[in-house]
Design a protein around this motif. Sequence first.
Motif, short mmCIF file in Angstrom:
data_model
loop_
_atom_site.label_atom_id
_atom_site.label_comp_id
_atom_site.label_asym_id
_atom_site.label_seq_id
_atom_site.Cartn_x
_atom_site.Cartn_y
_atom_site.Cartn_z
N LYS A 66 0.81 -1.23 0.00
CA LYS A 66 0.00 0.00 0.00
C LYS A 66 0.84 1.28 0.00
O LYS A 66 0.35 2.34 0.36
N VAL A 67 2.09 1.17 -0.40
CA VAL A 67 2.96 2.34 -0.55
C VAL A 67 3.35 2.43 -2.02
O VAL A 67 3.81 1.44 -2.60
N ILE A 68 3.14 3.60 -2.62
CA ILE A 68 3.45 3.78 -4.04
C ILE A 68 4.87 4.33 -4.16
O ILE A 68 5.20 5.38 -3.59
N TYR A 69 5.71 3.61 -4.90
CA TYR A 69 7.11 4.00 -5.11
C TYR A 69 7.27 4.48 -6.53
O TYR A 69 6.75 3.88 -7.47
N LYS A 70 8.03 5.55 -6.69
CA LYS A 70 8.43 6.03 -8.02
C LYS A 70 9.83 5.50 -8.26
O LYS A 70 10.71 5.66 -7.41
N ILE A 71 10.02 4.86 -9.40
CA ILE A 71 11.31 4.25 -9.69
C ILE A 71 11.81 4.71 -11.05
O ILE A 71 11.02 5.08 -11.93
N VAL A 72 13.13 4.68 -11.21
CA VAL A 72 13.77 4.94 -12.49
C VAL A 72 14.82 3.86 -12.69
O VAL A 72 15.71 3.69 -11.86
N LEU A 73 14.70 3.12 -13.79
CA LEU A 73 15.64 2.06 -14.14
C LEU A 73 16.53 2.56 -15.26
O LEU A 73 16.03 3.03 -16.29
N ASP A 74 17.84 2.48 -15.06
CA ASP A 74 18.79 2.86 -16.10
C ASP A 74 18.95 1.68 -17.06
O ASP A 74 19.28 0.58 -16.63
N GLU A 75 18.72 1.91 -18.34
CA GLU A 75 18.78 0.80 -19.29
C GLU A 75 20.21 0.34 -19.54
O GLU A 75 20.45 -0.85 -19.75
N ASP A 76 21.17 1.24 -19.50
CA ASP A 76 22.55 0.85 -19.78
C ASP A 76 23.09 -0.09 -18.71
O ASP A 76 23.70 -1.11 -19.03
N SER A 77 22.90 0.24 -17.45
CA SER A 77 23.45 -0.57 -16.36
C SER A 77 22.44 -1.58 -15.82
O SER A 77 22.83 -2.53 -15.15
N GLY A 78 21.15 -1.36 -16.06
CA GLY A 78 20.13 -2.24 -15.53
C GLY A 78 19.89 -2.04 -14.04
O GLY A 78 19.35 -2.91 -13.37
N LYS A 79 20.26 -0.88 -13.50
CA LYS A 79 20.13 -0.59 -12.07
C LYS A 79 19.04 0.42 -11.81
O LYS A 79 18.76 1.28 -12.64
N ILE A 80 18.44 0.33 -10.63
CA ILE A 80 17.46 1.31 -10.18
C ILE A 80 18.25 2.53 -9.73
O ILE A 80 19.00 2.46 -8.76
N ILE A 81 18.12 3.66 -10.43
CA ILE A 81 18.90 4.85 -10.07
C ILE A 81 18.08 5.89 -9.33
O ILE A 81 18.62 6.89 -8.88
N ALA A 82 16.78 5.66 -9.19
CA ALA A 82 15.94 6.56 -8.38
C ALA A 82 14.84 5.73 -7.74
O ALA A 82 14.21 4.91 -8.39
N LEU A 83 14.66 5.96 -6.45
CA LEU A 83 13.62 5.28 -5.69
C LEU A 83 13.06 6.29 -4.70
O LEU A 83 13.80 6.81 -3.87
N ASP A 84 11.77 6.59 -4.82
CA ASP A 84 11.18 7.62 -3.98
C ASP A 84 9.70 7.31 -3.77
O ASP A 84 9.09 6.62 -4.58
N SER A 85 9.17 7.85 -2.67
CA SER A 85 7.75 7.69 -2.40
C SER A 85 7.24 8.89 -1.63
O SER A 85 7.91 9.40 -0.74
N ASP A 86 6.04 9.33 -1.98
CA ASP A 86 5.39 10.43 -1.27
C ASP A 86 4.43 9.90 -0.21
O ASP A 86 3.93 10.66 0.61
N THR A 87 4.17 8.60 -0.21
CA THR A 87 3.13 8.06 0.65
C THR A 87 3.66 7.17 1.76
O THR A 87 3.01 6.23 2.18
#
Length: 186
Positions: free
Chosen positions: A143-164
């Motif tokens: 029940k927590v919404i996370y905003k994520i950004v996946l870098d295609e070159d490295s395949g790593k999550i480079i941003a992880l954030d949540s407002d809730t």
Amino acid sequence: MRRILRYFVGSAIALLFALITVITPRIFFKIQDGEIIGNEKKKNVVMADKELYNQEEYGIEEKMNMLSDDSNMEYVLLDTGSSFSLYEARLQCFRELSKIPSLRMDLYGPIKEDIDIKPYLMIPVKVPSQTSILWKGELEIDKVIYKIVLDEDSGKIIALDSDTFSNAELNKKILEEWKEYLKEEE
């Protein structure tokens, strides 16, 4: 016999007329294009900042810094990535998020199909030739919404954030584990 000869002559005239209407414009435009190309003047182009265009590709840290300053970025939505399809990107997100223990992907985490991400071409305004592909989106875990950004070159999550976040301690722990995850992967 005369009737057949009339049909044959009529067909030949129609065919000749069709060929003339197809070939004449092609010849006309070919001559016109040749004149335009012959009259075009050549210009020398001088690049002001040659060093900017010879940079190597950005690393994870540079991309993270660029994400934090969206005023210098342009994003273009793509149909698919160059390395990942939607299925592969979802699977990669799932794998990478599973490396962060506090998210408890095995108990509360989504199935791969619940990860809502889309590919974007990230274009730095200052150096538009240095583009990269990022998968941006969100998912819900416990029940927590996370905003994520996946870098295609490295395949790593480079941003992880949540407002809730409802639990500040859990929020802090997840972000610390995510930073450790990034350090381990470099």
